[in-house]
Design a protein around this motif. Structure first.
Motif, PDB file in Angstrom:
ATOM      1  N   LYS A   2      70.645  29.591  23.731  1.00 29.84           N
ATOM      2  CA  LYS A   2      71.901  29.309  23.063  1.00 29.84           C
ATOM      3  C   LYS A   2      72.379  27.899  23.401  1.00 29.84           C
ATOM      4  O   LYS A   2      72.342  27.472  24.553  1.00 29.84           O
ATOM      5  CB  LYS A   2      72.938  30.331  23.504  1.00 29.84           C
ATOM      6  CG  LYS A   2      74.162  30.332  22.660  1.00 29.84           C
ATOM      7  CD  LYS A   2      74.999  31.540  22.975  1.00 29.84           C
ATOM      8  CE  LYS A   2      76.133  31.636  21.993  1.00 29.84           C
ATOM      9  NZ  LYS A   2      76.866  32.857  22.119  1.00 29.84           N
ATOM     10  N   ASP A   3      72.820  27.192  22.403  1.00 25.94           N
ATOM     11  CA  ASP A   3      73.355  25.849  22.586  1.00 25.94           C
ATOM     12  C   ASP A   3      74.872  25.941  22.477  1.00 25.94           C
ATOM     13  O   ASP A   3      75.412  26.240  21.420  1.00 25.94           O
ATOM     14  CB  ASP A   3      72.787  24.908  21.521  1.00 25.94           C
ATOM     15  CG  ASP A   3      73.158  23.461  21.759  1.00 25.94           C
ATOM     16  OD1 ASP A   3      74.126  23.188  22.489  1.00 25.94           O
ATOM     17  OD2 ASP A   3      72.467  22.601  21.187  1.00 25.94           O
ATOM     18  N   LYS A  10      80.195  29.229  12.512  1.00 28.02           N
ATOM     19  CA  LYS A  10      80.515  28.136  11.601  1.00 28.02           C
ATOM     20  C   LYS A  10      79.322  27.213  11.355  1.00 28.02           C
ATOM     21  O   LYS A  10      79.298  26.492  10.378  1.00 28.02           O
ATOM     22  CB  LYS A  10      81.678  27.317  12.146  1.00 28.02           C
ATOM     23  CG  LYS A  10      82.976  28.071  12.139  1.00 28.02           C
ATOM     24  CD  LYS A  10      84.100  27.193  12.604  1.00 28.02           C
ATOM     25  CE  LYS A  10      85.411  27.972  12.591  1.00 28.02           C
ATOM     26  NZ  LYS A  10      86.522  27.151  13.062  1.00 28.02           N
ATOM     27  N   ASN A  11      78.366  27.223  12.256  1.00 29.41           N
ATOM     28  CA  ASN A  11      77.244  26.289  12.165  1.00 29.41           C
ATOM     29  C   ASN A  11      75.951  26.996  12.570  1.00 29.41           C
ATOM     30  O   ASN A  11      75.447  26.785  13.662  1.00 29.41           O
ATOM     31  CB  ASN A  11      77.527  25.085  13.072  1.00 29.41           C
ATOM     32  CG  ASN A  11      76.593  23.931  12.797  1.00 29.41           C
ATOM     33  OD1 ASN A  11      75.713  24.025  11.955  1.00 29.41           O
ATOM     34  ND2 ASN A  11      76.773  22.847  13.520  1.00 29.41           N
ATOM     35  N   PRO A  12      75.393  27.828  11.677  1.00 28.15           N
ATOM     36  CA  PRO A  12      74.172  28.555  12.050  1.00 28.15           C
ATOM     37  C   PRO A  12      73.016  27.597  12.323  1.00 28.15           C
ATOM     38  O   PRO A  12      72.874  26.576  11.670  1.00 28.15           O
ATOM     39  CB  PRO A  12      73.879  29.429  10.827  1.00 28.15           C
ATOM     40  CG  PRO A  12      74.618  28.795   9.706  1.00 28.15           C
ATOM     41  CD  PRO A  12      75.792  28.089  10.312  1.00 28.15           C
ATOM     42  N   ARG A  13      72.174  27.955  13.283  1.00 27.86           N
ATOM     43  CA  ARG A  13      71.042  27.118  13.657  1.00 27.86           C
ATOM     44  C   ARG A  13      69.829  27.374  12.769  1.00 27.86           C
ATOM     45  O   ARG A  13      68.924  26.565  12.686  1.00 27.86           O
ATOM     46  CB  ARG A  13      70.649  27.379  15.121  1.00 27.86           C
ATOM     47  CG  ARG A  13      71.780  27.203  16.122  1.00 27.86           C
ATOM     48  CD  ARG A  13      72.433  25.838  16.090  1.00 27.86           C
ATOM     49  NE  ARG A  13      71.481  24.786  16.377  1.00 27.86           N
ATOM     50  CZ  ARG A  13      71.567  23.553  15.892  1.00 27.86           C
ATOM     51  NH1 ARG A  13      72.559  23.210  15.127  1.00 27.86           N
ATOM     52  NH2 ARG A  13      70.662  22.662  16.187  1.00 27.86           N
ATOM     53  N   ASP A  37      65.830  25.044   9.800  1.00 26.46           N
ATOM     54  CA  ASP A  37      65.844  25.343  11.228  1.00 26.46           C
ATOM     55  C   ASP A  37      66.368  24.103  11.962  1.00 26.46           C
ATOM     56  O   ASP A  37      65.647  23.139  12.183  1.00 26.46           O
ATOM     57  CB  ASP A  37      64.436  25.699  11.708  1.00 26.46           C
ATOM     58  CG  ASP A  37      64.408  26.210  13.130  1.00 26.46           C
ATOM     59  OD1 ASP A  37      65.352  25.942  13.891  1.00 26.46           O
ATOM     60  OD2 ASP A  37      63.424  26.885  13.489  1.00 26.46           O
ATOM     61  N   LYS A  38      67.648  24.153  12.314  1.00 29.21           N
ATOM     62  CA  LYS A  38      68.278  22.993  12.951  1.00 29.21           C
ATOM     63  C   LYS A  38      67.738  22.755  14.352  1.00 29.21           C
ATOM     64  O   LYS A  38      67.610  21.615  14.777  1.00 29.21           O
ATOM     65  CB  LYS A  38      69.791  23.181  12.983  1.00 29.21           C
ATOM     66  CG  LYS A  38      70.401  23.175  11.593  1.00 29.21           C
ATOM     67  CD  LYS A  38      71.894  23.414  11.646  1.00 29.21           C
ATOM     68  CE  LYS A  38      72.456  23.479  10.234  1.00 29.21           C
ATOM     69  NZ  LYS A  38      73.893  23.780  10.246  1.00 29.21           N
ATOM     70  N   SER A  39      67.423  23.806  15.078  1.00 27.14           N
ATOM     71  CA  SER A  39      66.924  23.660  16.446  1.00 27.14           C
ATOM     72  C   SER A  39      65.571  22.960  16.486  1.00 27.14           C
ATOM     73  O   SER A  39      65.283  22.202  17.406  1.00 27.14           O
ATOM     74  CB  SER A  39      66.811  25.024  17.127  1.00 27.14           C
ATOM     75  OG  SER A  39      68.074  25.619  17.244  1.00 27.14           O
TER      76      SER A  39
END
Length: 80
Positions: A2-3, A10-13, A37-39
């Motif tokens: 988890k970041d 509000k900001n899904p990864r 996929d932001k991560s």
């Protein structure tokens, strides 16, 4: 992992879409799959014409390089 810098509501990864989507240019239904996929800094989108099986659009690139498309297009002063 988890970041804590990102609020998951509000900001899904990670986002994905799989299914039929109406192409706005001609009103034709297409099969679309999209992964954001932001991560992992990943953007993949594939659009297939269901009648012919032809891949009409394929985009695989780092998410950080994916801009100027769809709602992320640059807006002119007229549209702002």
């Amino acid at each position: 992992m988890k970041d804590k810098n990102f609020n998951s509501k509000k900001n899904p990864r990670y986002e994905f879409f799989e299914g039929d989507d109406l192409r706005k240019s001609d009103g034709k239904w297409m099969q679309k799959s999209r992964v954001i996929d932001k991560s992992k800094d990943k953007y993949v989108e594939k659009v297939i014409d269901p009648e012919t099986g032809e891949v009409v659009h394929l985009c695989k690139e780092p998410l950080s390089k994916h801009f100027g498309h769809g709602s992320a297009k640059f807006k002119t002063d007229e549209n702002a």
